[in-house]
Design a protein around this motif. Structure first.
Motif, PDB file in Angstrom:
ATOM      1  N   ASN A  60       0.774  -1.183   0.013  1.00 19.86           N
ATOM      2  CA  ASN A  60      -0.085  -0.089  -0.040  1.00 19.86           C
ATOM      3  C   ASN A  60       0.823   1.248  -0.100  1.00 19.86           C
ATOM      4  N   GLY A  61       1.418   1.588  -1.442  1.00 23.46           N
ATOM      5  CA  GLY A  61       2.536   2.745  -1.182  1.00 23.46           C
ATOM      6  C   GLY A  61       1.648   3.913  -0.926  1.00 23.46           C
ATOM      7  N   ALA A  62       0.351   4.212  -1.690  1.00 19.26           N
ATOM      8  CA  ALA A  62      -0.506   5.209  -1.498  1.00 19.26           C
ATOM      9  C   ALA A  62      -1.245   5.067  -0.560  1.00 19.26           C
ATOM     10  N   LYS A  63      -1.520   6.075  -0.057  1.00 18.39           N
ATOM     11  CA  LYS A  63      -2.802   6.221   1.310  1.00 18.39           C
ATOM     12  C   LYS A  63      -3.869   5.599   0.856  1.00 18.39           C
ATOM     13  N   PRO A  64      -4.491   4.772   1.431  1.00 17.64           N
ATOM     14  CA  PRO A  64      -5.676   4.298   0.980  1.00 17.64           C
ATOM     15  C   PRO A  64      -6.770   5.214   1.087  1.00 17.64           C
ATOM     16  N   GLN A  65      -7.524   5.223   0.186  1.00 21.74           N
ATOM     17  CA  GLN A  65      -8.721   6.143  -0.099  1.00 21.74           C
ATOM     18  C   GLN A  65      -9.953   5.138  -0.327  1.00 21.74           C
ATOM     19  N   ARG A  66     -10.866   5.586   0.412  1.00 22.67           N
ATOM     20  CA  ARG A  66     -12.331   5.060   0.421  1.00 22.67           C
ATOM     21  C   ARG A  66     -12.837   5.622  -1.106  1.00 22.67           C
TER      22      ARG A  66
ATOM     23  N   ARG B  23       6.564 -11.575 -10.675  1.00 21.34           N
ATOM     24  CA  ARG B  23       7.427 -12.792 -11.450  1.00 21.34           C
ATOM     25  C   ARG B  23       7.674 -12.501 -12.614  1.00 21.34           C
ATOM     26  N   ILE B  24       6.885 -11.649 -13.326  1.00 26.76           N
ATOM     27  CA  ILE B  24       7.244 -11.668 -14.733  1.00 26.76           C
ATOM     28  C   ILE B  24       8.019 -10.532 -15.006  1.00 26.76           C
ATOM     29  N   THR B  25       7.681  -9.454 -14.328  1.00 28.21           N
ATOM     30  CA  THR B  25       8.168  -8.378 -14.652  1.00 28.21           C
ATOM     31  C   THR B  25       9.692  -8.048 -14.025  1.00 28.21           C
ATOM     32  N   GLY B  26       9.592  -8.377 -12.674  1.00 34.10           N
ATOM     33  CA  GLY B  26      10.641  -8.521 -11.981  1.00 34.10           C
ATOM     34  C   GLY B  26      10.701  -7.125 -11.087  1.00 34.10           C
ATOM     35  N   SER B  27       9.732  -6.229 -11.334  1.00 31.91           N
ATOM     36  CA  SER B  27       9.618  -4.919 -10.609  1.00 31.91           C
ATOM     37  C   SER B  27       8.456  -4.579 -10.038  1.00 31.91           C
ATOM     38  N   SER B  28       8.480  -4.326  -8.752  1.00 31.49           N
ATOM     39  CA  SER B  28       7.111  -4.057  -7.998  1.00 31.49           C
ATOM     40  C   SER B  28       6.338  -3.021  -8.523  1.00 31.49           C
ATOM     41  N   HIS B  29       7.217  -1.987  -8.976  1.00 25.01           N
ATOM     42  CA  HIS B  29       6.627  -0.818  -9.457  1.00 25.01           C
ATOM     43  C   HIS B  29       5.516  -1.057 -10.590  1.00 25.01           C
ATOM     44  N   GLU B  30       6.290  -1.834 -11.513  1.00 27.51           N
ATOM     45  CA  GLU B  30       5.523  -2.341 -12.644  1.00 27.51           C
ATOM     46  C   GLU B  30       4.637  -3.166 -12.409  1.00 27.51           C
ATOM     47  N   ALA B  31       4.645  -4.259 -11.546  1.00 25.88           N
ATOM     48  CA  ALA B  31       3.710  -5.077 -11.235  1.00 25.88           C
ATOM     49  C   ALA B  31       2.477  -4.362 -10.463  1.00 25.88           C
ATOM     50  N   GLU B  32       2.605  -3.279  -9.800  1.00 28.78           N
ATOM     51  CA  GLU B  32       1.371  -2.578  -9.278  1.00 28.78           C
ATOM     52  C   GLU B  32       0.688  -1.956 -10.123  1.00 28.78           C
ATOM     53  N   ASP B  33       1.443  -1.568 -11.149  1.00 28.40           N
ATOM     54  CA  ASP B  33       0.704  -0.823 -12.414  1.00 28.40           C
ATOM     55  C   ASP B  33      -0.048  -1.944 -13.259  1.00 28.40           C
ATOM     56  N   VAL B  34       0.404  -3.039 -13.171  1.00 30.17           N
ATOM     57  CA  VAL B  34      -0.352  -4.207 -13.964  1.00 30.17           C
ATOM     58  C   VAL B  34      -1.591  -4.587 -13.302  1.00 30.17           C
ATOM     59  N   VAL B  35      -1.342  -4.561 -11.982  1.00 31.83           N
ATOM     60  CA  VAL B  35      -2.739  -4.963 -11.350  1.00 31.83           C
ATOM     61  C   VAL B  35      -3.724  -4.029 -11.295  1.00 31.83           C
TER      62      VAL B  35
END
Lengths: 207, 167
Positions: A60-66, B23-35
């Motif tokens: 949760n990098g950003a502050k959770p927002q509702r 696992r695919i991207t190797g980058s948590s930042h990119e993985a967050e974007d994907v999700v």
């Protein structure tokens, strides 16, 4: 699992890709217990790595927002009803330019959910329908203050078109009132926590 | 997308999708974007798009895989680099010295897993980490059952040999 021969057999099956999910869970449980026989310890890092990978979660990098998904858009309803109201009000004024203003009566509101009721202090038109047969309306204080409703002299015969117009105006206002109330309650009920959904509704440039 | 389905079946698997994308991207930042992109796409999907979906989780995993591969190929992400953003959540029950040693070795094994060829890496991840069945893995990766078994065997064999040779 205390039988080391079982562990050895399971490991052999594991390397061959022949273990079931349950057997693999048994292996993972054995290696996470902490007491691993010497001859198997060289494989402990693998199962530890797997265990750590399983624990990875979305940060949760950003502050959770509702984010409240507005399931019911009441604004278009309000806008449409307002326009309809103005149209009927305009028609009413143009059709009946000489009607006297209605007096302010007692404002006794009655509660209702889906049905419409006439306010008891609403102007009573001569020879109007019996009270029980009349539809119900919500309070219309603004309309009264603006003098758009006019009380008919008791001696005058009710104009059919006039009655119909009034009922339609009141129906439109009741619709606004009910939809706004429903929309607000639905929005409140529909609140869900989406920890990362705050970015979805923000403009984000792809890297 | 039906709100109840999204809340009960889609949103809860976001962590699984994140791990897979990672696992695919190797980058948590990119993985967050994907999700985020996958969640948005699923949320906005029309009834026509979802009419044929029988397994929501498998569908989301496939979307995650496709989007992650797109990002990886378009940005030439280095998948052999250590995965960043991974946090340890569980305590080791072994002795402190042994635990420290295991922790270091576990990081080395993670790197080994990340260095596997793509299919082997993904199959091993879906089986060992996410505990999917062979059928679910085949559906997610759009491969045959036989390919799943072969790649899993090869992946585990490679890890075993490297562990015996390097650790």
């Amino acid at each position: 699992m205390n039988n080391f021969n079982d562990i050895e057999a399971l490991l052999e099956k594991y390397w061959e890709g022949e273990t079931s999910v349950e057997e693999e869970r048994s292996l993972k449980a054995y290696f996470s217990a902490g007491e691993v026989e010497e001859r198997f310890r060289k494989f402990a890092p693998l199962f530890k790595a797997i265990r750590e990978e399983q624990a990875v979660q979305l940060q949760n990098g950003a502050k959770p927002q509702r984010i409240i998904p507005v399931m019911f858009q009441w604004q278009p309803w309000a806008a449409a009803a307002s326009i309809a109201l103005l149209v009927f009000a305009g028609w009413w004024l143009l059709s009946n330019p000489d009607n006297p203003t209605m007096a302010n009566n007692n404002k006794q509101e009655t509660k209702q959910s889906d049905t419409m009721r006439i306010k008891q202090d609403a102007p009573r038109l001569p020879e109007a329908q019996p009270q029980s047969e009349q539809p119900a309306f919500a309070a219309i204080p603004k309309m009264k203050r603006n003098g758009l409703f006019r009380k008919k002299p008791a001696a005058q015969q009710p104009d059919v078109e006039e009655q119909a117009a009034m009922q339609e105006i009141k129906a439109a206002l009741a619709l606004i009132s009910s939809k706004i109330g429903k929309g607000r309650s639905e929005a409140a009920k529909g609140a869900i926590h989406l920890e990362t959904m705050d970015r979805i509704f923000k403009h984000k440039d792809d890297g | 997308m039906n709100r109840a389905i999204f809340q009960e079946q889609i949103f809860p698997i976001r962590h699984k999708l994140f791990r897979f994308a990672l696992r695919i991207t190797g980058s948590s930042h990119e993985a967050e974007d994907v999700v985020q992109e996958v969640m948005e796409k699923v949320w906005k999907s029309s009834p026509e798009q979802t009419a044929s979906v029988q397994n929501w989780e498998a569908w989301c995993m496939t979307l995650t895989r496709n989007r992650s591969l797109d990002k990886t190929r378009s940005q030439n992400l280095r998948r052999t680099a250590p995965i960043d953003g991974v946090s340890e959540r569980k305590a080791d029950s072994a002795s402190p010295a042994q635990a420290a040693e295991n922790r270091d070795l576990a990081e080395i094994v993670k790197k080994m897993m990340q260095e596997l060829p793509e299919k082997q890496r993904l199959v091993m991840h879906l089986r060992d980490v996410e505990e999917l069945s062979y059928e679910e893995i085949a559906e997610t990766l759009s491969v045959t059952l036989e390919q799943v078994k072969v790649n899993l065997h090869r992946a585990r064999k490679t890890i075993r040999e490297r562990m015996l040779g390097e650790l």
